[in-house]
Design a protein around this motif. Sequence first.
Motif, PDB file in Angstrom:
ATOM      1  N   SER A 251       0.809  -1.139  -0.052  1.00  0.00           N
ATOM      2  CA  SER A 251      -0.092   0.141  -0.116  1.00  0.00           C
ATOM      3  C   SER A 251       0.939   1.354   0.087  1.00  0.00           C
ATOM      4  N   ARG A 252       1.928   1.171   0.805  1.00  0.00           N
ATOM      5  CA  ARG A 252       2.688   2.451   0.757  1.00  0.00           C
ATOM      6  C   ARG A 252       3.684   2.480  -0.619  1.00  0.00           C
ATOM      7  N   SER A 253       3.804   1.555  -1.372  1.00  0.00           N
ATOM      8  CA  SER A 253       4.544   1.533  -2.558  1.00  0.00           C
ATOM      9  C   SER A 253       3.314   1.934  -3.858  1.00  0.00           C
ATOM     10  N   LEU A 254       2.411   1.150  -4.037  1.00  0.00           N
ATOM     11  CA  LEU A 254       1.590   1.242  -5.111  1.00  0.00           C
ATOM     12  C   LEU A 254       0.386   1.993  -4.693  1.00  0.00           C
ATOM     13  N   GLY A 255       0.113   2.462  -3.378  1.00  0.00           N
ATOM     14  CA  GLY A 255      -0.965   3.187  -3.074  1.00  0.00           C
ATOM     15  C   GLY A 255      -2.178   2.366  -2.374  1.00  0.00           C
ATOM     16  N   PRO A 256      -3.148   3.223  -2.039  1.00  0.00           N
ATOM     17  CA  PRO A 256      -4.226   2.405  -1.188  1.00  0.00           C
ATOM     18  C   PRO A 256      -5.075   1.613  -2.108  1.00  0.00           C
TER      19      PRO A 256
ATOM     20  N   ALA B 250       4.428   8.940  -8.205  1.00  0.00           N
ATOM     21  CA  ALA B 250       5.598   9.201  -8.867  1.00  0.00           C
ATOM     22  C   ALA B 250       5.436   8.840 -10.567  1.00  0.00           C
ATOM     23  N   GLY B 251       4.986   7.860 -11.024  1.00  0.00           N
ATOM     24  CA  GLY B 251       4.438   7.261 -12.237  1.00  0.00           C
ATOM     25  C   GLY B 251       3.612   8.280 -12.889  1.00  0.00           C
ATOM     26  N   SER B 252       2.718   8.831 -12.249  1.00  0.00           N
ATOM     27  CA  SER B 252       1.882   9.768 -12.628  1.00  0.00           C
ATOM     28  C   SER B 252       2.451  11.013 -13.097  1.00  0.00           C
ATOM     29  N   TYR B 253       3.318  11.552 -12.014  1.00  0.00           N
ATOM     30  CA  TYR B 253       4.109  12.925 -12.502  1.00  0.00           C
ATOM     31  C   TYR B 253       5.089  12.786 -13.707  1.00  0.00           C
ATOM     32  N   ASN B 254       5.679  11.515 -13.906  1.00  0.00           N
ATOM     33  CA  ASN B 254       6.524  11.209 -14.760  1.00  0.00           C
ATOM     34  C   ASN B 254       5.638  11.444 -16.127  1.00  0.00           C
ATOM     35  N   MET B 255       4.763  10.428 -16.150  1.00  0.00           N
ATOM     36  CA  MET B 255       3.628  10.625 -17.381  1.00  0.00           C
ATOM     37  C   MET B 255       3.190  12.042 -17.727  1.00  0.00           C
ATOM     38  N   ALA B 256       2.836  12.592 -16.744  1.00  0.00           N
ATOM     39  CA  ALA B 256       2.428  14.090 -17.007  1.00  0.00           C
ATOM     40  C   ALA B 256       3.461  15.015 -17.571  1.00  0.00           C
ATOM     41  N   LEU B 257       4.725  14.883 -16.847  1.00  0.00           N
ATOM     42  CA  LEU B 257       5.769  15.597 -17.354  1.00  0.00           C
ATOM     43  C   LEU B 257       6.292  15.216 -18.738  1.00  0.00           C
TER      44      LEU B 257
ATOM     45  N   LYS C 177     -14.087   5.380  -3.660  1.00  0.00           N
ATOM     46  CA  LYS C 177     -14.443   6.002  -2.405  1.00  0.00           C
ATOM     47  C   LYS C 177     -13.316   7.100  -2.216  1.00  0.00           C
ATOM     48  N   LYS C 178     -11.940   6.813  -2.754  1.00  0.00           N
ATOM     49  CA  LYS C 178     -11.146   7.871  -2.679  1.00  0.00           C
ATOM     50  C   LYS C 178     -10.585   8.327  -1.427  1.00  0.00           C
ATOM     51  N   PRO C 179      -9.901   7.464  -0.669  1.00  0.00           N
ATOM     52  CA  PRO C 179      -9.766   7.671   0.749  1.00  0.00           C
ATOM     53  C   PRO C 179      -8.701   8.713   0.758  1.00  0.00           C
ATOM     54  N   GLU C 180      -8.881   9.851   1.672  1.00  0.00           N
ATOM     55  CA  GLU C 180      -8.005  10.852   1.943  1.00  0.00           C
ATOM     56  C   GLU C 180      -6.668  10.345   2.646  1.00  0.00           C
ATOM     57  N   VAL C 181      -5.780   9.777   1.986  1.00  0.00           N
ATOM     58  CA  VAL C 181      -4.336   9.232   2.418  1.00  0.00           C
ATOM     59  C   VAL C 181      -3.527   9.786   1.266  1.00  0.00           C
ATOM     60  N   ASN C 182      -2.341   9.982   1.789  1.00  0.00           N
ATOM     61  CA  ASN C 182      -1.018  10.280   0.856  1.00  0.00           C
ATOM     62  C   ASN C 182       0.009   9.651   1.544  1.00  0.00           C
ATOM     63  N   TRP C 183       0.621   8.600   0.655  1.00  0.00           N
ATOM     64  CA  TRP C 183       1.676   7.704   1.428  1.00  0.00           C
ATOM     65  C   TRP C 183       2.927   7.916   0.484  1.00  0.00           C
ATOM     66  N   GLY C 184       2.735   8.745  -0.484  1.00  0.00           N
ATOM     67  CA  GLY C 184       3.803   9.076  -1.512  1.00  0.00           C
ATOM     68  C   GLY C 184       4.224   7.764  -2.237  1.00  0.00           C
ATOM     69  N   SER C 185       3.282   7.138  -2.874  1.00  0.00           N
ATOM     70  CA  SER C 185       3.390   5.899  -3.576  1.00  0.00           C
ATOM     71  C   SER C 185       3.827   5.947  -5.017  1.00  0.00           C
ATOM     72  N   SER C 186       4.564   4.863  -5.454  1.00  0.00           N
ATOM     73  CA  SER C 186       4.929   5.002  -6.775  1.00  0.00           C
ATOM     74  C   SER C 186       4.426   5.395  -7.941  1.00  0.00           C
ATOM     75  N   VAL C 187       2.829   5.067  -7.592  1.00  0.00           N
ATOM     76  CA  VAL C 187       1.905   5.450  -8.588  1.00  0.00           C
ATOM     77  C   VAL C 187       1.928   6.950  -8.730  1.00  0.00           C
TER      78      VAL C 187
ATOM     79  N   THR D  81      10.040   4.573 -12.173  1.00  0.00           N
ATOM     80  CA  THR D  81       9.630   5.775 -12.086  1.00  0.00           C
ATOM     81  C   THR D  81      10.938   6.838 -11.680  1.00  0.00           C
ATOM     82  N   ASN D  82      12.068   6.314 -11.260  1.00  0.00           N
ATOM     83  CA  ASN D  82      13.040   7.077 -10.950  1.00  0.00           C
ATOM     84  C   ASN D  82      12.789   8.287  -9.947  1.00  0.00           C
ATOM     85  N   ALA D  83      11.887   7.757  -8.867  1.00  0.00           N
ATOM     86  CA  ALA D  83      11.424   8.975  -7.877  1.00  0.00           C
ATOM     87  C   ALA D  83      12.783   9.260  -6.935  1.00  0.00           C
TER      88      ALA D  83
END
Length: 1005
Positions: free
Chosen positions: A192-197, A601-608, A589-599, A536-538
């Motif tokens: 969960s802390r790597s790929l998100g909730p 980081a991947g979203s940022y890389n793709m967007a950039l 549900k979109k829980p309000e958690v933010n664990w700094g997942s690689s997902v 993702t090279n985060a």
Amino acid sequence: MADIPIQKNSEPPVSVGRFTINPLIGTEDSAGGGNTNTFQMRTFGYNTLDAVPKYDHYANSYLPGQSKTVRPTLAHLHTLMMPSPGGLKYPRPDPGQENPKPEAEDEESNAKAAEEPVRFGWIKGVMIRCMLNIWGVILYLRLPWITAQAGIALTWLIIFMSVTVTSITGLSISAISTNGKVKSGGTYFLISRSLGPELGGSIGLIFAFANAVAVAMHTVGFAETVRDLLKEYNSTIVDPTNDIRIVGVITVTVLLGISLAGMEWEAKAQVLFFIVIMISFINYLVGTVIPATPEKQAKGFYGYRADIFAENFVPKWRGADGSFFGMFSIFFPSATGILAGANISGDLKDPAVAIPKGTMSAIFWTTVSYLVISATIGSCVIRDASGNLNDTYSGSGYCEGLGCDYGWNFTDCANKQDCEYGLINYYQCMSLVSGFGPLITAGIFGATLSSALACLVSAPKVFQCLCKDNLYPGIGFFGKGYGKNNEPIRGYLLTYIIAVGFILIGELNAIAPIISNFFLCSYALINFSCFHASITNAPGWRPSFQYYNKWASLFGAIISVVIMFLLTWWAALIAVGIVIFLLAYVLYKKPEVNWGSSVQAGSYNMALSYAVGLNEVEDHVKNYRPQCLVLTGAPNTRPALVDFVGTFTKKLCLMVCGNVIMGSSHQDMKEEVVTDRHVNWLNRRKIKSFYSGVVANDLRSGVQTLMQATGLGKIKPNVLVMGFKKNWQSDHPRNINNYIGIIHDAFDFNFGLCILRIKDGLDMSKYVQAHVSPIFNTANNIIGNGGGGRVDPTTLVAEQQLNSIFQSSQEKKTVDIYWLFDDGGLTVLIPYLLSRKKRWSKCKFRVFVGGQLDKLEEERKAMNDLLSKFRLGFREINVLPDINQKPRPEHMKRFEDLISPYRLHDGLRDEAYISEMRKDCPWKISDEELRINKAKSTRQVRLNEILLDYSRDAALIVMTMPIARTKSCPSSLYMAWLETISQDLRAPVLFVRGNQESVLTFYCQ
């Protein structure tokens, strides 16, 4: 550094965390000296507020009884600290920062310090636990049979294939567990802390359930062995089936008692089981070198023989499962169990060291044990033996098989394939070979009970972490911990109930494949987590364990999925279906958690990557989108403007809510620009928009900054949207000049422009829970319709969501589009985007154009042909022949009264006075300017009459906005035009003006 001069003082300094209170200048004393106190810290031998790097500055939690020290804020180091009667202020934590909480503190009693919990090292906590969970009944009862079927060579290949998957997974979990501080939750926490909730939550739930059912499986394996022993002595409790249930329930109840006694007692029990299994191994190896008795020879055991090794080296398939993948599917579950140590990560002294070291050691030693047992038993026992002491062979008669060389004739039962003994027929071959058979039975007991105990501990630990994260409803009750180790007693009881339920059902053969696939799902996602974090090279991916490879992790993920379908395809589909269902729920549900997942980081890389890639793509009219910069101020103060623009930009166009904070750039101003509060409000309102705030001396310069600086590459606004300035007649004329100046600036920057006016106004500041900030002049807040108090930043997150007219369905009303002038097509493009939305889909869209009375049909046909080529779907075209008629006198009189306060009346003044007035009051309207714009002014009055005649009951009026020349039309006159066109209308009015470049095309290239 922000240095503070050292001054001598007789009073001793007082320490507060890293900072020191030193009364450099005390309060007034009898000598009359005036002093103040200050805070300071000794750093590198001199006094400074700057702090050296320290663990506390980066930790999110602290132990009970310890004081939390904080890093000085940038404001304390950067801004001038003025003395005050109370002394210089001590640097405080950022208000937006989460309050740190004690790690080992009980949830309900913060005052009570917790006892020191029991922590385990890598041997006792991970290696032994993993080895016990990997070893199981398959080692004792199925490995010899697999060796007989597949041969020693292919058995080793099966072992190496299985170990390859588990080793790659072990390397991946080692990398993940060393990338930061690992807390309790084991596999769920890591994924969960790597790929998100989303993926972590689904895997955590099924992994905890799989462990709970695995308790029943291992317990039933133990119960079946006990039942077989009872049958050998012709003794039963009730009947064979109920005996399994009775023994199973009693056994799992005893294991529950051990678990509830605490992790220390559970660890002691595991060590005991480990010792029993090691003794059984030694007993087996000693038995292989002891000369075989006639009874053992009759059952196929002859000690180490080269010809037996050669015979058993190659495969000899028998039965329905007699195939390579059939044997692989049976053996592979015995290689699993590598997550047993990681699952109790919260009970380890140093998880980052213990998990890699203990897991990889367990994989190595269990692999060695599998290879040794398959090779030794394949060198000592032949495949077929009758067990009959009379089947001896003296050299005469027909005899076939290896038994003939050792004086035994098993030809008859071997040809009929009904031999009771031999490596391929007798599951208890390890007991046969061992020096003392009951020790092998004790080993089977130890393997099954240790695996059941490990699963009984793992399931509640994983589930407890999942409960605390509150991703699924109704499970938080089981997350409460008790005692110094924060034991999830409620989770233990839930696991016990599930295990007892499956023991009583007794039909575990159909459930077992699903459980195996659940574990494989976990392996696949652990490997994918490691791969995804690496690819993702985060900057945050910095595991201290370096012996992993991202491509090996990807291979491990893929092969785990392949194995799932090779084992049982239908069970794999069920497992994947459950994961997808749970994933969809968390996504919804979109829980309000933010664990700094690689997902993330991947979203940022793709967007950039895509944003940079757009720089290489030339603009094309077919891909034009109205990308809107919306001058909302604080978005929650103008919800109608936000809702309207959000309707036609959602999932289609860029929308940026712009906020200009007027005043000097000090700290209080900067807090108003903070993005998070406003973005949270937009997200709760389900508006897909960015937020951008700037601090400027005045509104116009701030908007100029927004228009020039907002955006990224090709993803930048091209349309400025603002609210109509409703209070323009009562506001200072200079603000009118700035407002109209923003319109001219938009055209100068080649922006399209939209101005929205609604009857009741856009500004809802007075309805929002806020107070007027004393640092702002409310008269200057003219974005939108002006006026209104500033929103209190501390209440922006908690205020209620105000409704607007654009949140409800517009039913079967009309949307009237007055495309009077060709602005490039933006006037008709925005209504078309609205027509695609559900709220506006039932509306009737009407297009009005100007024309001549004698050419009505011709102009209607021409406009209809043009719109049909644009494929906008607007069918009703209305030509206005009376657009150039003179308006009614009373309406002209109203317009003249409207502009009267702003007229210069230069015909009655001397030239010097007029020149001075033009310089100081550029918004004043001269007689010459009024004469030049008389035709336009008359047209605006007439347009208002037309709107009242045709569109009185419309849901929305969209009109091409008139353009005024900067040098010949004062701002007050332009504002009067906009006021005149839209006055007395119940429907919202949207003025639209494109930048005179085409935004529509009927070509395909």
